[in-house]
Design an enzyme around this catalytic site. Structure first.
Site, PDB file in Angstrom:
ATOM      1  CG  HIS A 245     -14.829-101.247  -0.062  1.00 51.08           C
ATOM      2  ND1 HIS A 245     -15.928-101.133  -0.879  1.00 51.08           N
ATOM      3  CD2 HIS A 245     -14.103-100.127  -0.278  1.00 51.08           C
ATOM      4  CE1 HIS A 245     -15.866-100.003  -1.567  1.00 51.08           C
ATOM      5  NE2 HIS A 245     -14.764 -99.366  -1.216  1.00 51.08           N
TER       6      HIS A 245
ATOM      7  CG  ASN B 288     -17.554 -97.306  -4.994  1.00 41.98           C
ATOM      8  OD1 ASN B 288     -17.245 -98.385  -4.503  1.00 41.98           O
ATOM      9  ND2 ASN B 288     -16.978 -96.174  -4.649  1.00 41.98           N
TER      10      ASN B 288
HETATM   11  C1  HEM Z   1      -7.169 -93.057  -4.032  1.00 38.77           C
HETATM   12  C2  HEM Z   1      -8.357 -93.613  -3.889  1.00 38.77           C
HETATM   13  C3  HEM Z   1      -8.569 -94.985  -3.316  1.00 38.77           C
HETATM   14  C4  HEM Z   1      -7.735 -95.768  -2.581  1.00 38.77           C
HETATM   15  C5  HEM Z   1      -6.320 -95.453  -2.109  1.00 38.77           C
HETATM   16  C6  HEM Z   1      -8.441 -97.004  -2.300  1.00 38.77           C
HETATM   17  C7  HEM Z   1      -7.941 -98.041  -1.538  1.00 38.77           C
HETATM   18  C8  HEM Z   1      -8.621 -99.195  -1.244  1.00 38.77           C
HETATM   19  C9  HEM Z   1      -8.132-100.238  -0.387  1.00 38.77           C
HETATM   20  C10 HEM Z   1      -6.795-100.211   0.337  1.00 38.77           C
HETATM   21  C11 HEM Z   1      -9.062-101.214  -0.364  1.00 38.77           C
HETATM   22  C12 HEM Z   1      -9.021-102.516   0.418  1.00 38.77           C
HETATM   23  C13 HEM Z   1      -8.676-103.648  -0.529  1.00 38.77           C
HETATM   24  C14 HEM Z   1      -8.463-104.963   0.135  1.00 38.77           C
HETATM   25  O1  HEM Z   1      -8.153-105.035   1.334  1.00 38.77           O
HETATM   26  O2  HEM Z   1      -8.576-105.985  -0.578  1.00 38.77           O
HETATM   27  C15 HEM Z   1     -10.133-100.794  -1.215  1.00 38.77           C
HETATM   28  C16 HEM Z   1     -11.253-101.548  -1.489  1.00 38.77           C
HETATM   29  C17 HEM Z   1     -12.166-101.215  -2.461  1.00 38.77           C
HETATM   30  N1  HEM Z   1     -12.223-100.045  -3.181  1.00 38.77           N
HETATM   31 FE1  HEM Z   1     -10.966 -98.519  -3.044  1.00 38.77          FE
HETATM   32  N2  HEM Z   1      -9.674 -96.947  -2.875  1.00 38.77           N
HETATM   33  C18 HEM Z   1      -9.799 -95.743  -3.521  1.00 38.77           C
HETATM   34  C19 HEM Z   1     -10.868 -95.299  -4.235  1.00 38.77           C
HETATM   35  C20 HEM Z   1     -11.880 -96.100  -4.692  1.00 38.77           C
HETATM   36  C21 HEM Z   1     -12.846 -95.733  -5.701  1.00 38.77           C
HETATM   37  C22 HEM Z   1     -12.905 -94.380  -6.401  1.00 38.77           C
HETATM   38  C23 HEM Z   1     -13.631 -96.831  -5.906  1.00 38.77           C
HETATM   39  C24 HEM Z   1     -14.768 -97.017  -6.860  1.00 38.77           C
HETATM   40  C25 HEM Z   1     -14.820 -96.408  -8.045  1.00 38.77           C
HETATM   41  C26 HEM Z   1     -13.171 -97.881  -5.011  1.00 38.77           C
HETATM   42  C27 HEM Z   1     -13.703 -99.156  -4.933  1.00 38.77           C
HETATM   43  C28 HEM Z   1     -13.290-100.114  -4.044  1.00 38.77           C
HETATM   44  C29 HEM Z   1     -13.949-101.392  -3.874  1.00 38.77           C
HETATM   45  C30 HEM Z   1     -15.174-101.911  -4.628  1.00 38.77           C
HETATM   46  C31 HEM Z   1     -13.249-102.075  -2.877  1.00 38.77           C
HETATM   47  C32 HEM Z   1     -13.594-103.441  -2.298  1.00 38.77           C
HETATM   48  C33 HEM Z   1     -12.980-104.549  -3.126  1.00 38.77           C
HETATM   49  C34 HEM Z   1     -13.365-105.876  -2.529  1.00 38.77           C
HETATM   50  O3  HEM Z   1     -14.563-106.217  -2.586  1.00 38.77           O
HETATM   51  O4  HEM Z   1     -12.475-106.566  -2.014  1.00 38.77           O
HETATM   52  N3  HEM Z   1     -12.111 -97.407  -4.298  1.00 38.77           N
HETATM   53  N4  HEM Z   1      -9.856 -99.556  -1.727  1.00 38.77           N
END
Ligand code: HEM
Length: 502
Positions: free
Chosen positions: A56, A129
């Site tokens: 992201h 999402n």
């Molecule tokens: C085990 C599954 C997942 C892991 C380990 C994971 C991990 C991460 C990590 C490390 C980030 C970066 C955050 C940052 O640097 O601030 C991120 C961002 C994000 N993830 Fe996940 N994610 C997973 C699944 C999902 C799922 C299923 C969704 C949605 C339902 C999701 C939605 C998001 C969103 C929207 C962001 C961006 C947040 C922002 O705008 O700063 N992720 N995720």
């Protein structure tokens, strides 16, 4: 010129006499080590980049408010949801997932939909999402999955073999793959898409009675998508299209809004439900759990500074308030660890003091102290331990979450692949999509999958065939595969299918 015009200063506040000419020994140099301003300016510049988000990375954000429109107090004690008409300030960030910070906004990808609510009981983050399901359902698979969506370690190129090899070896992904390769995988900017929690969460009320919920943000602008051809054109001509679209709309007073709903199931319903309600590869069809209106979100203010707000924003599904709690969904449980961990790496141990992340309404009252970039008064002289008898902040047992029954043995339980995994994508293909949607879906898949090795094409096409015969046949035809061979692979178990396509 205004009288308040300020004198340029060093970062320590001293006036700067000249910001164009370095201090040198003689007119032609060399530069002197005593030009502290020059070295301070260069040193700061050398450190201007922080790590981009590991996923992201490319995104756009805006400020706004959430307003309660319906009474949901029988389901949750969350204060920000306690009165119709109550408004809470929010910061939202939308993003693509796989691309780097400079990548095109119109790439085929899920879109992140994250909202921080600044409530009187602490911050609440919705981190969803624009798709209601996900590719995998165990957090152990997430780093591998993401590697396959990024770049090949040798060539540094996007790699169709990696992409489809992993997905075809991970058949539970086929529901999300079907959503992603429809035109919903290329939404028309960020204003014209929905947001979904995907995961199930718990809501509990004042009496500690709880229900399981899924949260939906529905765009008031109407859903709009790009075709593959349009998305490719935009990527070339205006790669920042979604960022520009959001910024310009807000700038000219055309404030985007989303109506917020929940789907609810009681613990009893979840117990008896046909699907595992904590499996993020499944939706709850509206016939099983209708949408219940809660409120609306309006975005009405652009950040004054992109880095300060959007780049430094740190969301986590673990940031919840009383009345909202995680469910046992194992993917969600993995996420609860990952976000705060990555924030500490990306922004530092005190990332919660950065204004966009600080719990500005509730304040922060605890015994955590010190650490790099502790920019507030660090608790002053107040006690920094608990228990204490000097009037420090104390825990309040009235905020206890409901006890949830749990039995079982500790093990690593595989989610067994069952025919159920193909039911919902099949319904989506047959009953929700129009003829045009289906044609675009198949065209979008063929245009991408054709770049993978033929054995991988066959393995993946067999999964589409299992979802729906016409779906599999359409993809097979587009790729020039033999339909009888695909049908034969589709009839096998996943293990045999893998063996047959090694
Ligand atoms: C085990 C599954 C997942 C892991 C380990 C994971 C991990 C991460 C990590 C490390 C980030 C970066 C955050 C940052 O640097 O601030 C991120 C961002 C994000 N993830 Fe996940 N994610 C997973 C699944 C999902 C799922 C299923 C969704 C949605 C339902 C999701 C939605 C998001 C969103 C929207 C962001 C961006 C947040 C922002 O705008 O700063 N992720 N995720």
């Amino acid at each position: 010129m205004s009288e308040t015009k300020k004198t340029l200063t060093t970062s320590q506040g001293a006036p700067v006499r000249d910001d164009l000419n370095s201090m040198t020994a003689g007119e032609r140099g060399p530069v002197l080590a005593q030009d502290i301003h020059l070295f301070d300016k260069l040193a700061h510049f050398d450190r201007e980049r922080i790590p981009e988000r590991v996923v992201h990375a490319k995104g756009a954000g805006a400020w706004g408010y959430f307003e309660v429109t319906h009474d949901v107090t029988k389901y949750t004690r969350a204060k920000f949801l306690s009165n119709i008409g109550k408004k809470t300030e929010v910061f939202a960030r939308f993003s693509t997932v796989g691309g780097e910070k400079g990548s095109a906004d119109t790439e085929r990808d899920p879109r992140g939909f994250a909202v921080k609510f600044f409530t009187e009981e602490g911050n609440y983050d919705f981190v969803g999402n624009n798709t209601p399901v996900f590719f995998i359902r165990d957090p152990l698979k997430f780093p591998d999955f993401i590697h396959t969506q990024k770049r090949n370690p040798a060539t540094n190129l996007k790699d169709a073999d990696m992409f489809w090899d992993f997905l075809s070896l991970t058949p539970e992904s086929v529901h999300q793959v079907t959503v992603l390769f429809s035109d919903r995988g290329t939404p028309y900017g960020y204003r014209n898409m929905n947001g979904y929690s995907g995961h199930t969460f718990m809501w509990y009320n004042e009496k500690n009675e709880y229900v399981w919920v899924k949260i939906h943000f529905k765009t008031a602008q109407g859903n709009k998508t790009l075709t593959r051809e349009e998305a490719t054109k935009f990527a070339g001509e205006d790669p920042d299209f979604a960022t520009r679209d959001l910024y310009n709309a807000i700038d000219k007073g055309d404030f985007p809004a989303w109506n917020v709903y929940v789907q609810i199931m009681t613990p009893g319903q979840v117990e008896k439900y046909r699907y595992n309600s904590f499996d993020i590869t499944k939706v709850w069809p509206h016939a099983d759990a209708p949408l219940i209106p809660v409120g609306k979100m309006v975005l009405n203010r652009n950040p004054k500074n992109y880095f300060a707000d959007t780049e430094q924003a740190a969301f986590s599904p673990g940031t919840v308030v009383p009345g909202i709690a995680p469910s046992p969904d194992k993917m969600l449980q993995g996420r609860l660890f990952s976000y705060h961990d990555t924030h500490r790496h990306r922004l530092g141990a005190n990332y919660h003091l950065i204004p966009v992340n600080a719990p500005r309404v509730s304040g922060e009252h605890n015994n955590q102290r010190d650490g790099a970039m502790r920019t507030d008064d660090n608790g002053g002289g107040a006690p920094n331990y608990w228990p204490n008898s000097f009037g420090g902040p104390s825990p309040d047992a009235s905020y206890s979450e409901p006890p949830v029954p749990l039995t079982g043995v500790i093990d690593r339980f595989g989610f067994e692949l069952t025919e159920d995994d193909f039911v919902q994508p099949g319904e989506l293909f047959r009953n929700v999509m129009t003829d045009t949607d289906r044609a675009h879906l198949i065209g979008n898949i063929v245009a991408h999958l054709k770049n993978a090795q033929v054995r991988i094409q066959k393995r993946q096409t067999a999964l589409f065939y299992k979802v729906d015969k016409k779906y599999g046949e359409g993809v097979a035809k587009g790729l020039g595969l033999r339909i009888d061979e695909v049908a034969e692979l589709a009839a096998m178990t996943q293990a045999d299918r893998v063996k047959a396509t090694l």
